[in-house]
Design a protein around this motif. Structure first.
Motif, mmCIF file in Angstrom:
data_model
loop_
_atom_site.group_PDB
_atom_site.id
_atom_site.type_symbol
_atom_site.label_atom_id
_atom_site.label_comp_id
_atom_site.label_asym_id
_atom_site.label_seq_id
_atom_site.Cartn_x
_atom_site.Cartn_y
_atom_site.Cartn_z
ATOM 1 N N VAL A 141 -1.552 -5.079 -1.128
ATOM 2 C CA VAL A 141 -2.776 -4.851 -1.871
ATOM 3 C C VAL A 141 -3.067 -6.050 -2.767
ATOM 4 C CG1 VAL A 141 -3.921 -3.316 -3.516
ATOM 5 C CG2 VAL A 141 -2.368 -2.380 -1.804
ATOM 6 N N LYS A 142 -2.013 -6.594 -3.393
ATOM 7 C CA LYS A 142 -2.170 -7.764 -4.246
ATOM 8 C C LYS A 142 -0.887 -8.579 -4.228
ATOM 9 C CE LYS A 142 -4.624 -7.765 -7.941
ATOM 10 N NZ LYS A 142 -5.157 -7.449 -9.263
ATOM 11 N N ILE A 143 -1.056 -9.894 -4.265
ATOM 12 C CA ILE A 143 0.056 -10.831 -4.405
ATOM 13 C C ILE A 143 -0.292 -11.765 -5.556
ATOM 14 C CG2 ILE A 143 1.376 -12.695 -3.317
ATOM 15 C CD1 ILE A 143 0.552 -11.477 -0.583
ATOM 16 N N ARG A 144 0.659 -11.942 -6.462
ATOM 17 C CA ARG A 144 0.501 -12.894 -7.571
ATOM 18 C C ARG A 144 1.509 -14.011 -7.379
ATOM 19 N NH1 ARG A 144 -2.135 -10.785 -12.183
ATOM 20 N NH2 ARG A 144 -2.348 -8.538 -12.099
ATOM 21 N N LEU A 145 1.018 -15.225 -7.247
ATOM 22 C CA LEU A 145 1.885 -16.395 -7.136
ATOM 23 C C LEU A 145 1.680 -17.269 -8.357
ATOM 24 C CD1 LEU A 145 1.252 -17.497 -3.445
ATOM 25 C CD2 LEU A 145 3.178 -16.170 -4.324
ATOM 26 N N ASP A 187 0.804 -1.218 0.000
ATOM 27 C CA ASP A 187 0.000 0.000 0.000
ATOM 28 C C ASP A 187 0.837 1.269 0.000
ATOM 29 O OD1 ASP A 187 0.907 -0.438 2.599
ATOM 30 O OD2 ASP A 187 -0.943 0.271 3.532
ATOM 31 N N GLU A 188 2.159 1.148 0.013
ATOM 32 C CA GLU A 188 3.048 2.300 -0.107
ATOM 33 C C GLU A 188 3.521 2.495 -1.546
ATOM 34 O OE1 GLU A 188 4.285 4.632 2.228
ATOM 35 O OE2 GLU A 188 2.603 3.892 3.418
ATOM 36 N N ILE A 233 -3.937 -13.053 -4.462
ATOM 37 C CA ILE A 233 -4.289 -12.823 -3.060
ATOM 38 C C ILE A 233 -4.383 -11.317 -2.867
ATOM 39 C CG2 ILE A 233 -3.612 -13.234 -0.669
ATOM 40 C CD1 ILE A 233 -1.740 -15.484 -1.845
ATOM 41 N N SER A 234 -5.463 -10.853 -2.243
ATOM 42 C CA SER A 234 -5.658 -9.410 -2.058
ATOM 43 C C SER A 234 -5.743 -9.053 -0.584
ATOM 44 C CB SER A 234 -6.955 -8.960 -2.737
ATOM 45 O OG SER A 234 -6.886 -9.209 -4.114
ATOM 46 N N ASN A 235 -5.274 -7.848 -0.270
ATOM 47 C CA ASN A 235 -5.447 -7.224 1.037
ATOM 48 C C ASN A 235 -4.949 -8.068 2.209
ATOM 49 O OD1 ASN A 235 -6.591 -4.865 -0.075
ATOM 50 N ND2 ASN A 235 -8.509 -6.001 -0.358
ATOM 51 N N VAL A 236 -3.696 -8.481 2.136
ATOM 52 C CA VAL A 236 -3.074 -9.217 3.246
ATOM 53 C C VAL A 236 -2.462 -8.193 4.199
ATOM 54 C CG1 VAL A 236 -1.252 -10.846 3.878
ATOM 55 C CG2 VAL A 236 -2.620 -11.236 1.829
ATOM 56 N N PRO A 237 -2.932 -8.154 5.448
ATOM 57 C CA PRO A 237 -2.432 -7.142 6.392
ATOM 58 C C PRO A 237 -0.970 -7.390 6.779
ATOM 59 C CG PRO A 237 -3.902 -8.670 7.505
ATOM 60 C CD PRO A 237 -3.944 -9.014 6.047
ATOM 61 N N ILE A 238 -0.269 -6.302 7.061
ATOM 62 C CA ILE A 238 1.086 -6.352 7.599
ATOM 63 C C ILE A 238 1.016 -5.665 8.955
ATOM 64 C CG2 ILE A 238 3.504 -5.702 7.287
ATOM 65 C CD1 ILE A 238 2.904 -5.472 4.261
ATOM 66 N N PRO A 239 0.859 -6.416 10.042
ATOM 67 C CA PRO A 239 0.702 -5.797 11.357
ATOM 68 C C PRO A 239 1.998 -5.134 11.833
ATOM 69 C CG PRO A 239 0.819 -8.188 11.569
ATOM 70 C CD PRO A 239 0.835 -7.871 10.111
ATOM 71 N N ARG A 240 1.877 -3.948 12.329
ATOM 72 C CA ARG A 240 3.037 -3.191 12.851
ATOM 73 C C ARG A 240 2.766 -2.838 14.306
ATOM 74 N NH1 ARG A 240 7.158 -3.456 8.988
ATOM 75 N NH2 ARG A 240 6.218 -3.258 6.947
ATOM 76 N N ASN A 241 3.839 -2.811 15.102
ATOM 77 C CA ASN A 241 3.699 -2.457 16.533
ATOM 78 C C ASN A 241 3.530 -0.966 16.718
ATOM 79 O OD1 ASN A 241 3.981 -5.105 17.176
ATOM 80 N ND2 ASN A 241 6.177 -4.972 17.510
ATOM 81 N N LYS A 283 11.280 -10.894 2.299
ATOM 82 C CA LYS A 283 12.281 -10.139 3.060
ATOM 83 C C LYS A 283 12.326 -8.678 2.626
ATOM 84 C CE LYS A 283 15.103 -14.182 3.818
ATOM 85 N NZ LYS A 283 16.441 -14.661 4.025
ATOM 86 N N ASP A 284 12.749 -7.831 3.572
ATOM 87 C CA ASP A 284 13.019 -6.413 3.319
ATOM 88 C C ASP A 284 11.814 -5.649 2.785
ATOM 89 O OD1 ASP A 284 15.690 -6.734 4.150
ATOM 90 O OD2 ASP A 284 16.234 -7.461 2.157
ATOM 91 N N VAL A 285 10.690 -5.766 3.486
ATOM 92 C CA VAL A 285 9.471 -5.035 3.121
ATOM 93 C C VAL A 285 9.536 -3.636 3.728
ATOM 94 C CG1 VAL A 285 6.953 -4.998 3.401
ATOM 95 C CG2 VAL A 285 8.146 -7.160 2.923
ATOM 96 N N ASP A 286 9.056 -2.644 2.990
ATOM 97 C CA ASP A 286 9.032 -1.249 3.444
ATOM 98 C C ASP A 286 8.449 -1.157 4.853
ATOM 99 O OD1 ASP A 286 7.880 1.477 3.883
ATOM 100 O OD2 ASP A 286 8.518 1.819 1.828
ATOM 101 N N GLU A 287 9.139 -0.436 5.738
ATOM 102 C CA GLU A 287 8.726 -0.352 7.142
ATOM 103 C C GLU A 287 7.400 0.367 7.340
ATOM 104 O OE1 GLU A 287 11.161 2.275 9.623
ATOM 105 O OE2 GLU A 287 12.007 3.079 7.767
ATOM 106 N N PHE A 288 6.935 1.119 6.338
ATOM 107 C CA PHE A 288 5.679 1.845 6.466
ATOM 108 C C PHE A 288 4.495 1.112 5.830
ATOM 109 C CE2 PHE A 288 9.017 5.129 6.567
ATOM 110 C CZ PHE A 288 8.796 5.580 7.857
ATOM 111 N N ALA A 289 4.748 0.045 5.120
ATOM 112 C CA ALA A 289 3.666 -0.711 4.477
ATOM 113 C C ALA A 289 2.790 -1.368 5.543
ATOM 114 C CB ALA A 289 4.239 -1.763 3.537
ATOM 115 N N THR A 290 1.477 -1.280 5.354
ATOM 116 C CA THR A 290 0.547 -1.885 6.312
ATOM 117 C C THR A 290 -0.258 -3.032 5.711
ATOM 118 O OG1 THR A 290 -1.187 -0.283 5.794
ATOM 119 C CG2 THR A 290 0.314 0.261 7.618
ATOM 120 N N LYS A 291 -0.145 -3.222 4.381
ATOM 121 C CA LYS A 291 -0.802 -4.374 3.755
ATOM 122 C C LYS A 291 -0.232 -4.601 2.361
ATOM 123 C CE LYS A 291 -4.803 -2.005 1.792
ATOM 124 N NZ LYS A 291 -6.265 -1.949 1.746
#
Length: 132
Positions: free
Chosen positions: A105-109, A50-51, A124-132, A95-103
């Motif tokens: 939006v789309k994944i293609r496998l 989402d970034e 796959i759509s809208n997979v959350p990336i939980p941040r503390n 690995k090495d996902v942007d620290e500000f990304a929160t989800k």
């Protein structure tokens, strides 16, 4: 999750973040006759966050995984036979996902499945990336 092959069902379970590595758990269930087969091509996957970042799975010339790892059935391998009706864990680490990304939006496998290893795509759509 949308799988081009209707005999396969992929269900999102959870996401965990360690440093900037994102670990996503799914289950894959084969609903066809006999046994199924699943292989996730670790050099042919694309992730959109989402970034506005795009991550493409990469391998070295020798075939070593660089930034994406697929593990089916907790075997450490991206390949597994599936018994009909029994869900199998699919873990994907990016690995090495942007620290500000929160989800994502789309994944293609890109996957291979079935007796003759037919290729298909899992979206796959809208997979959350939980941040503390």
């Amino acid at each position: 999750c949308i799988c081009e092959e209707p005999e396969y069902e992929m269900v999102y379970k959870r996401t965990v973040v360690r440093n900037n590595d994102v670990i996503m758990d799914f289950t894959m269930t084969y609903h066809g006759k006999g046994n199924g087969f699943l292989a996730i091509y670790e050099n042919n996957a694309t992730f959109y966050d989402d970034e506005g970042n795009i991550y493409e799975a990469r391998k070295t010339i020798e075939g070593d995984r660089i930034n994406m790892i697929a593990d089916i059935g907790n075997t450490g391998k991206p390949v597994q036979y599936l018994e009909s009706g029994i869900p199998i864990k699919v873990r994907i680490t990016l690995k090495d996902v942007d620290e500000f990304a929160t989800k994502f939006v789309k994944i293609r496998l890109s996957c291979a499945h079935g007796e003759f290893a037919e290729s298909s795509e899992v979206l796959i759509s809208n997979v959350p990336i939980p941040r503390n």
